[in-house]
Design an enzyme around this catalytic site. Structure first.
Site, mmCIF file in Angstrom:
data_model
loop_
_atom_site.group_PDB
_atom_site.id
_atom_site.type_symbol
_atom_site.label_atom_id
_atom_site.label_comp_id
_atom_site.label_asym_id
_atom_site.label_seq_id
_atom_site.Cartn_x
_atom_site.Cartn_y
_atom_site.Cartn_z
ATOM 1 N N MET A 12 0.867 -1.165 0.000
ATOM 2 C CA MET A 12 0.000 0.000 0.000
ATOM 3 C C MET A 12 0.907 1.219 0.000
ATOM 4 O O MET A 12 1.959 1.229 0.670
ATOM 5 C CB MET A 12 -0.931 0.013 1.210
ATOM 6 C CG MET A 12 -1.984 -1.079 1.177
ATOM 7 S SD MET A 12 -3.142 -0.977 -0.212
ATOM 8 C CE MET A 12 -4.104 0.462 0.271
ATOM 9 N N ASN A 43 1.468 -3.326 -9.119
ATOM 10 C CA ASN A 43 1.322 -2.287 -10.139
ATOM 11 C C ASN A 43 1.391 -2.870 -11.544
ATOM 12 O O ASN A 43 0.578 -2.546 -12.421
ATOM 13 C CB ASN A 43 2.414 -1.236 -9.986
ATOM 14 C CG ASN A 43 2.211 -0.309 -8.807
ATOM 15 O OD1 ASN A 43 1.148 -0.306 -8.182
ATOM 16 N ND2 ASN A 43 3.222 0.467 -8.494
ATOM 17 N N GLU A 136 11.658 -6.490 -5.534
ATOM 18 C CA GLU A 136 11.119 -6.112 -4.225
ATOM 19 C C GLU A 136 10.718 -7.332 -3.394
ATOM 20 O O GLU A 136 10.043 -7.182 -2.379
ATOM 21 C CB GLU A 136 9.927 -5.169 -4.396
ATOM 22 C CG GLU A 136 10.328 -3.778 -4.874
ATOM 23 C CD GLU A 136 9.178 -2.800 -4.895
ATOM 24 O OE1 GLU A 136 9.443 -1.595 -4.877
ATOM 25 O OE2 GLU A 136 7.997 -3.224 -4.941
ATOM 26 N N THR A 230 4.900 8.457 -10.647
ATOM 27 C CA THR A 230 4.856 7.217 -9.863
ATOM 28 C C THR A 230 4.145 6.118 -10.646
ATOM 29 O O THR A 230 3.029 6.305 -11.110
ATOM 30 C CB THR A 230 4.113 7.437 -8.534
ATOM 31 O OG1 THR A 230 4.685 8.540 -7.852
ATOM 32 C CG2 THR A 230 4.201 6.195 -7.666
ATOM 33 N N GLY A 233 7.031 3.357 -14.802
ATOM 34 C CA GLY A 233 7.842 2.204 -15.202
ATOM 35 C C GLY A 233 7.077 0.898 -15.070
ATOM 36 O O GLY A 233 7.200 0.005 -15.910
ATOM 37 N N ASP A 234 6.268 0.787 -14.023
ATOM 38 C CA ASP A 234 5.452 -0.422 -13.852
ATOM 39 C C ASP A 234 4.396 -0.521 -14.947
ATOM 40 O O ASP A 234 4.109 -1.613 -15.445
ATOM 41 C CB ASP A 234 4.784 -0.406 -12.480
ATOM 42 C CG ASP A 234 5.784 -0.442 -11.347
ATOM 43 O OD1 ASP A 234 6.870 -1.028 -11.532
ATOM 44 O OD2 ASP A 234 5.483 0.114 -10.272
ATOM 45 N N ASN A 258 5.192 2.488 -24.374
ATOM 46 C CA ASN A 258 5.502 3.912 -24.221
ATOM 47 C C ASN A 258 4.233 4.745 -24.107
ATOM 48 O O ASN A 258 4.140 5.669 -23.292
ATOM 49 C CB ASN A 258 6.311 4.411 -25.421
ATOM 50 C CG ASN A 258 7.807 4.261 -25.229
ATOM 51 O OD1 ASN A 258 8.271 3.879 -24.166
ATOM 52 N ND2 ASN A 258 8.563 4.565 -26.255
#
Length: 282
Positions: A12, A43, A136, A230, A233-234, A258
């Site tokens: 979160m 994400n 991660e 934010t 990239g994901d 893109n």
């Protein structure tokens, strides 16, 4: 379209907007905090699902309110959560500080660090069309997933964030490696030797540098009014997986991704800004 399996973090996000970043020992005022679903794994799964992908999420959440919210969010976009496990731990948290469209992120992994030994990874991966990974979750899990995928000839996308000193032997098993510009400078120079098909370096507003064994091509970004980067990239990685499993060529897939990443930056929030397929088509 084939099955997209995302194996990674579920968090979160707690975010606030600042007029300037605090210095060491300084306290500054931010706007009201916004709490929203995040984690690079979740994400990417949501990005792919919103674009019509057949997505399975494999990850860990805590037995807390944040974990329940994260699971409900994955269900809301029809992601297969059969292998999302809940344990007695805190759900992963990301603290996001935004300043004029840029962001700085601190991640507390929580449940993302505790993976059980009874997950049927071989069964999950062998039935996938492509596997998405990020850094991660514990590296031994990532390495095991890549080994299984290589054994069953399942292509992999690896976003090496947060970047680490990865073994070259591991990186060479990745099909598509997707670092950003700063991360790419921390990776070995000879990454296109071995089985790596392509190195895709995301350059923000400059687009993506597609590095192939015998050439480099820069595919430009789509210019937009950036409000929040934010999750861009994901979004790129999830959209790229959808494009590849839909049969697009490598360059077509990068152009598609893109567009998705650009659209995602025009709204606040990692997942709330992610586009649906009609957004890209229009």
């Amino acid at each position: 379209m084939g099955k997209i399996v995302v194996i990674g973090s579920i968090n979160m996000d707690i975010a606030t907007e600042l007029s300037e970043m605090p210095q060491i020992g300084e306290t500054v005022k931010g706007n009201a905090a916004v709490i929203s679903p995040g984690g690079k794994g979740a994400n990417q799964a949501v990005a792919a699902a919103k674009l019509g992908g057949d997505v399975m999420m494999v990850g860990m959440i805590g037995n807390d309110a944040f974990g329940a919210d994260a699971l409900a969010n994955l269900n809301s976009v029809c992601i297969d959560v059969t292998h999302v496990r809940s344990i007695d731990a805190t759900t992963g948290l990301a603290m996001i500080l935004r300043e004029r469209g840029d962001n700085r992120i601190i991640v507390a992994p929580g449940a993302n660090q505790a993976w059980p030994s009874d997950l049927p990874l071989t069964e999950i991966i062998s039935e996938a069309s492509i596997v998405l990974l990020q850094n991660e979750i514990p590296f031994p899990i990532i390495e095991k997933v890549v080994d299984i995928a290589a054994r069953y000839h399942v292509p992999t996308i690896f976003d090496p964030a947060p970047v680490d000193r990865f073994p070259v032997s591991f990186l060479r098993k990745i099909t598509y490696l997707t670092p950003n510009e700063s991360e790419s400078k921390q990776l070995p120079d000879d990454m296109l030797h071995g089985k790596t098909e392509a190195l895709l370096i995301t350059l923000g507003k400059e687009g993506v540098q597609l590095c192939l064994p015998h050439e480099k091509v820069t595919i430009p970004a789509v210019p937009v009014d950036v409000k929040d980067s934010t999750g861009a990239g994901d979004t790129f990685n999830g959209a790229f997986a959808v494009a590849i499993t839909s049969g697009k060529s490598l360059q077509e897939a990068v152009r598609f991704a893109n567009k998705a990443a650009a659209i995602s930056t025009t709204k606040i929030g990692a997942q709330s800004g992610m586009p649906i397929l009609t957004d890209i088509e229009s």
